[in-house]
Design an enzyme around this catalytic site. Structure first.
Site, PDB file in Angstrom:
ATOM      1  N   HIS A 126     -27.845 -40.668-214.399  1.00  0.00           N
ATOM      2  CA  HIS A 126     -27.856 -40.787-212.936  1.00  0.00           C
ATOM      3  C   HIS A 126     -27.311 -39.544-212.245  1.00  0.00           C
ATOM      4  O   HIS A 126     -27.513 -39.354-211.050  1.00  0.00           O
ATOM      5  CB  HIS A 126     -27.088 -42.042-212.488  1.00  0.00           C
ATOM      6  CG  HIS A 126     -25.601 -41.918-212.512  1.00  0.00           C
ATOM      7  ND1 HIS A 126     -24.818 -42.426-213.528  1.00  0.00           N
ATOM      8  CD2 HIS A 126     -24.727 -41.351-211.645  1.00  0.00           C
ATOM      9  CE1 HIS A 126     -23.549 -42.192-213.276  1.00  0.00           C
ATOM     10  NE2 HIS A 126     -23.461 -41.530-212.139  1.00  0.00           N
TER      11      HIS A 126
ATOM     12  N   ASP B 201     -28.068 -44.696-219.567  1.00  0.00           N
ATOM     13  CA  ASP B 201     -27.550 -43.742-218.585  1.00  0.00           C
ATOM     14  C   ASP B 201     -26.981 -42.497-219.257  1.00  0.00           C
ATOM     15  O   ASP B 201     -25.908 -42.016-218.907  1.00  0.00           O
ATOM     16  CB  ASP B 201     -26.488 -44.401-217.694  1.00  0.00           C
ATOM     17  CG  ASP B 201     -26.233 -43.594-216.420  1.00  0.00           C
ATOM     18  OD1 ASP B 201     -27.081 -42.755-216.077  1.00  0.00           O
ATOM     19  OD2 ASP B 201     -25.184 -43.794-215.787  1.00  0.00           O
TER      20      ASP B 201
ATOM     21  N   GLY C  43     -17.791 -38.268-209.297  1.00  0.00           N
ATOM     22  CA  GLY C  43     -17.792 -36.914-209.837  1.00  0.00           C
ATOM     23  C   GLY C  43     -17.337 -36.868-211.281  1.00  0.00           C
ATOM     24  O   GLY C  43     -17.623 -35.912-212.001  1.00  0.00           O
ATOM     25  N   ASN C  44     -16.617 -37.911-211.733  1.00  0.00           N
ATOM     26  CA  ASN C  44     -16.249 -38.013-213.145  1.00  0.00           C
ATOM     27  C   ASN C  44     -17.426 -38.469-214.003  1.00  0.00           C
ATOM     28  O   ASN C  44     -17.363 -38.395-215.239  1.00  0.00           O
ATOM     29  CB  ASN C  44     -15.101 -39.001-213.352  1.00  0.00           C
ATOM     30  CG  ASN C  44     -13.734 -38.373-213.172  1.00  0.00           C
ATOM     31  OD1 ASN C  44     -13.032 -38.674-212.209  1.00  0.00           O
ATOM     32  ND2 ASN C  44     -13.347 -37.498-214.085  1.00  0.00           N
ATOM     33  N   SER C  45     -18.491 -38.964-213.379  1.00  0.00           N
ATOM     34  CA  SER C  45     -19.631 -39.487-214.135  1.00  0.00           C
ATOM     35  C   SER C  45     -20.166 -38.451-215.108  1.00  0.00           C
ATOM     36  O   SER C  45     -20.444 -37.310-214.736  1.00  0.00           O
ATOM     37  CB  SER C  45     -20.750 -39.901-213.174  1.00  0.00           C
ATOM     38  OG  SER C  45     -20.386 -41.034-212.431  1.00  0.00           O
TER      39      SER C  45
ATOM     40  N   ILE D 179     -34.316 -64.706-225.590  1.00  0.00           N
ATOM     41  CA  ILE D 179     -33.148 -65.393-226.134  1.00  0.00           C
ATOM     42  C   ILE D 179     -32.247 -65.897-225.026  1.00  0.00           C
ATOM     43  O   ILE D 179     -32.337 -65.463-223.872  1.00  0.00           O
ATOM     44  CB  ILE D 179     -32.339 -64.461-227.066  1.00  0.00           C
ATOM     45  CG1 ILE D 179     -31.914 -63.197-226.322  1.00  0.00           C
ATOM     46  CG2 ILE D 179     -33.130 -64.138-228.321  1.00  0.00           C
ATOM     47  CD1 ILE D 179     -31.022 -62.273-227.132  1.00  0.00           C
TER      48      ILE D 179
ATOM     49  N   VAL E 179     -38.475 -61.297-228.881  1.00  0.00           N
ATOM     50  CA  VAL E 179     -38.033 -62.663-228.617  1.00  0.00           C
ATOM     51  C   VAL E 179     -37.380 -62.733-227.242  1.00  0.00           C
ATOM     52  O   VAL E 179     -36.805 -61.761-226.764  1.00  0.00           O
ATOM     53  CB  VAL E 179     -37.028 -63.174-229.673  1.00  0.00           C
ATOM     54  CG1 VAL E 179     -37.691 -63.352-231.018  1.00  0.00           C
ATOM     55  CG2 VAL E 179     -35.822 -62.245-229.781  1.00  0.00           C
TER      56      VAL E 179
END
Length: 510
Positions: free
Chosen positions: A131, A161, A233-235, A294, A292
């Protein structure tokens, strides 16, 4: 005989307590010394942590936040938002937007900021969040010494991500390694380094607050929760253990205000490592696919199936036509207990385990079926990009049109007639028994059954007429079973529903 004085009584009581066996004390766990400083570790790691600057097109920027100020940007709702807006207005040069020689806001390119870390110095590879770079037209990496280097995207994986970038440079770089995130336990020290609010090379320390968090971001949620300060900003930045190994990729925060409140989430390194390796090799991720649908096994479902050991595993609501599971013999109503020799403790464990399984491999799958365990071998296929489910095929039943009231269950059911098919917009190939009416407060209502739902199975046996449903329910009552397991098909697809068929203590609820 003289009675004891209060003092004598007290002394006797003390003696009795002293003579009584002592309760075992709680085991004392010695604590490892907390570091007096993180300085040596921070100095070692800072050169490998980078800031990620991503330019976006004016159209993309305006679509995301058309009223965004030029710079800087404060978290929406924070006390600084109004301050920065006023500051920009007071200091805007003469000839505002639209004046000759000055571009309008719609003409400027936007810039977003994130974090990342160098994972391969030889190949010049940087890991960050998808992102952070999504929609970017130009990506630049800023090193710890403020050197700016252009980068290109090697590959991205929106499902987890994660993005992998390559730096366009010949200079020597410092890299870090992935550690074993399974060894990062609750209470362990961790260090987060990143670029919060554009403040590069910021270091914060905290502990692992929780493991295996599901924050409803996708099928593969298995986040590490930490109270190390993580902000916007730490992402994409790293979460380190005290050995300097990356145990997580900081990805999300829980915050009503946009700032850190001590709840941050990181992608475990053991999940990220395989994703990064595939992106490096292929530029994309190939995931295993079982085919499947579930659902969670509840205590009532476990009781209905006679599953020993309580609620566990993943209940197969439907084995998709022509999918790997169906081809191997997996069917609706099976409970998957183990997959590829890994325990499936609960439903949400299974998608991640399957996704990490090599495409084309044949793996053992242990099921609970008909009151016993059974093992099948399934050849794993690649997860298709489009997972649209095929409609259930089968001959259309034409049973009697009689409507039957199921005593004590609070609902009336009927055969699927042309009139009911049109009334409830049922598919032409739909099979089973349709719920015609649900009584408020009854057992069916408690389980959110609705008119128009179709009962496909009762206790894992197909039903085509109201009389078959009624007969199966009565047989279960004669066996003193407290609930019946119904396979229901509604607007949201198929699901299993444990339906209470007799009142506890023979007392009816009001």
């Amino acid at each position: 005989m003289r009675s004891r004085t209060p003092i004598a009584t007290t002394l006797a009581l003390i003696a009795a307590i002293a003579a009584a066996p002592m309760a075992p004390a709680l085991a004392q766990t010695p604590m490892r010394d907390a570091p007096s400083t993180f300085r040596p570790l921070a100095l070692q790691l800072l050169p490998a942590v980078v800031s990620v600057q991503v330019s976006t097109s004016p159209a993309a920027r305006n679509a995301q936040r058309p009223d965004a100020p030029d710079a800087p940007q404060a978290p929406p709702g924070s006390p600084f938002e109004e301050f920065f807006r006023d500051f920009l207005e007071r200091n805007r040069p003469p000839g505002g937007p639209g004046a000759p020689g000055r571009p309008s806001p719609q003409q400027r390119r936007g810039t977003s900021l994130g974090s990342g870390f160098i994972i391969d110095a030889a190949e010049k590879l940087v890991v960050t969040n998808n992102h952070v770079v999504e929609g970017g037209t130009e990506i630049n990496i800023v090193l710890n010494d403020n050197t700016t280097i252009p980068a290109e995207i090697v590959g991205t994986d929106p499902r987890t991500d994660i993005a992998l970038l390559r730096l366009k440079t010949d200079r020597q770089l410092t890299a870090v390694e992935f550690g074993n995130s399974d060894e990062a336990q609750v209470g362990d020290w961790v260090l987060a380094i990143g670029n919060p609010f554009g403040l590069a090379s910021s270091v914060s320390a905290g502990i692992v607050s929780a493991r295996s968090r599901d924050i409803r971001q996708g099928l593969y949620d298995d986040f590490i929760q930490t109270d190390a300060a993580i902000n916007r900003g730490n992402s994409g930045g790293p979460l380190f253990d005290l050995q300097g190994k990356v145990v997580g990729i900081n990805t999300a925060i829980y915050s009503p205000s946009g700032g850190s409140i001590g709840i941050g989430f990181a992608i475990p390194s053991n999940l990220a490592r395989g994703i990064v390796a595939q992106l490096k090799e292929n530029g994309r991720v190939r995931r295993g696919w079982l085919g499947v649908n579930i659902q969670q096994v509840t205590d009532e479902i476990a009781e209905s199936l006679g599953l020993r050991g309580g609620a566990r595993g993943a209940l197969v609501a439907r084995a998709q036509d022509d999918g790997p599971a169906a081809q191997a013999g997996v069917r609706s109503g099976d409970v998957i207990l183990r997959f590829n020799n890994q325990d499936v403790r609960e439903m949400r464990n299974l998608p991640r385990i399957v996704a990490e399984t090599r495409v084309g491999s044949s793996v053992p799958v242990t099921l609970w079926r008909d009151g016993k365990e059974e093992t099948l071998n399934v050849t794993i296929a690649e997860l298709p990009a489009d997972q649209a489910e095929a409609s259930a095929r089968g001959a259309q039943s034409q049973p009697s049109g009689q409507v039957v009231e199921l005593t004590g269950l609070g609902m009336r059911v009927g055969a699927i007639t042309p009139e009911l098919r049109e009334r409830f917009s049922l598919r032409a190939e739909q099979r089973g028994v349709v719920v015609v009416e649900v009584t408020p407060g009854g057992a069916a209502s408690e389980r959110d059954l609705r008119a128009g739902d179709v009962i496909v199975e009762v206790q894992q046996e197909r039903v085509n007429t109201p009389q078959e449903v009624q007969s199966r329910i009565e047989n279960l009552r004669r066996q003193n079973r407290s609930s019946a397991l119904l396979l229901i098909e509604g607007q949201q697809g198929q699901r299993f529903v444990p339906l209470r068929i007799r009142e506890e203590g023979n007392q009816r609820r009001n």
